[in-house]
Design a protein around this motif. Structure first.
Motif: not given
Ligand SMILES: O=C(O)C(=O)C[C@]1(C(=O)O)C=C[C@@H](O)C=C1
Length: 275
Positions: A61-87
């Motif tokens: 988990s990217i923990l600070p991002n949970y805190a940012l969503i809460d702090e700025y009162d942002l709303k989750v309107v969707g999600e997306h899962y993607t394979p990540v290919n590192m090179n």
């Protein structure tokens, strides 16, 4: 109004690829070099939506991002899962033995730990973005230096891939949230997932009782994440994602959880994209 979608990073970053995929390219992309700026600009309505990585299957988990969503009162309107290919990529003609330094986003470096264990002569340096590191190497002609980024970034910034798919586990994937300032309107679509946040008093069995309500209301919990409440040592906030078949079941659970928790917040109701 045209959509202005904020991303962390620049064109060629994984956030950029997700924004293109999710919004089918019909958007103006606004680049930001930190998650904090991404959240802030959305809250200030300089963007209409933002794409934000929240969890990677290898790095967690990217923990600070949970805190940012809460702090700025942002709303989750969707999600997306993607394979990540590192090179691993560098200026044309460079060999892996020549490389002394590698720049990339910390989440990307974490995903390639095993590869770099086999190349201990390489120094890993955290950067704001995978694609930005690739662009800088290209623009400044940096030799003996490489970036870890997507194949799209290598192509976009004219770098050569020295090692492909260097992430530790081949099924590497990242979950991204799509954020807005208002709750998503159903528009005839079945919204079957929700993200909520609450604080719990440290009382015997308080979390178990809450989980029982989730089960009794036929909600399926897909994620639970705790975060310390910073101004009250040893007290925790919980971020929970649930999927459900009937919106009434979700509403019923919220009515009960409101009485059992402190500061219950619905962060968003959206469409489940995990198949
Ligand atoms: O640097 C990028 O390209 C990003 O989009 C950031 C990010 C992240 O924050 O997790 C996105 C997906 C990958 O998991 C690695 C890095």
């Amino acid at each position: 109004m045209n959509k202005k979608v904020g991303i962390q990073g620049i064109k060629g970053s994984f956030h950029h690829l997700v924004a293109m995929d999710y919004f089918h390219k019909e958007v103006e992309v606004m680049e930001h070099l930190s998650f904090h700026e991404l959240a802030q600009k959305l809250a200030q309505r300089e963007t209409t939506e933002a794409v934000m990585a929240i969890e990677n299957s290898i790095a967690g988990s990217i923990l600070p991002n949970y805190a940012l969503i809460d702090e700025y009162d942002l709303k989750v309107v969707g999600e997306h899962y993607t394979p990540v290919n590192m090179n691993l990529m560098a200026l044309e003609g460079q060999k892996i033995e020549d490389i002394k330094k590698v720049f990339s986003h910390p989440m990307a470096l974490l995903q390639c730990k095993e590869f770099f264990k086999k190349h201990p002569h390489i120094k890993l340096i955290e950067d704001a973005d995978t694609a930005e590191a690739a662009k800088r190497i290209s623009e400044e002609g940096l030799k003996k230096t490489a970036a870890v980024a997507s194949p799209a970034a290598a192509e976009m910034y004219g770098l050569e891939i020295l090692a492909r798919e260097i992430h530790t586990i081949k099924s590497n994937a990242t979950r991204f949230l799509v954020l807005g300032n208002e709750m998503k309107k159903p528009n005839g679509e079945m919204l079957d997932k929700a993200s909520i946040k609450f604080d719990l008093k440290s009382e015997r069995g308080s979390l178990v009782s809450l989980l029982n309500i989730i089960r009794d209301c036929y909600l399926d919990m897909t994620k639970i994440q705790s975060l310390p409440v910073i101004d009250e040592p040893w007290k925790y906030s919980f971020f929970v994602d649930v999927i459900f078949e009937k919106p009434e079941d979700f509403q019923k659970a919220m009515d009960v959880l409101k009485l059992m928790t402190e500061d219950l917040k619905i962060l968003g109701i959206y469409k489940n994209n995990l198949s």
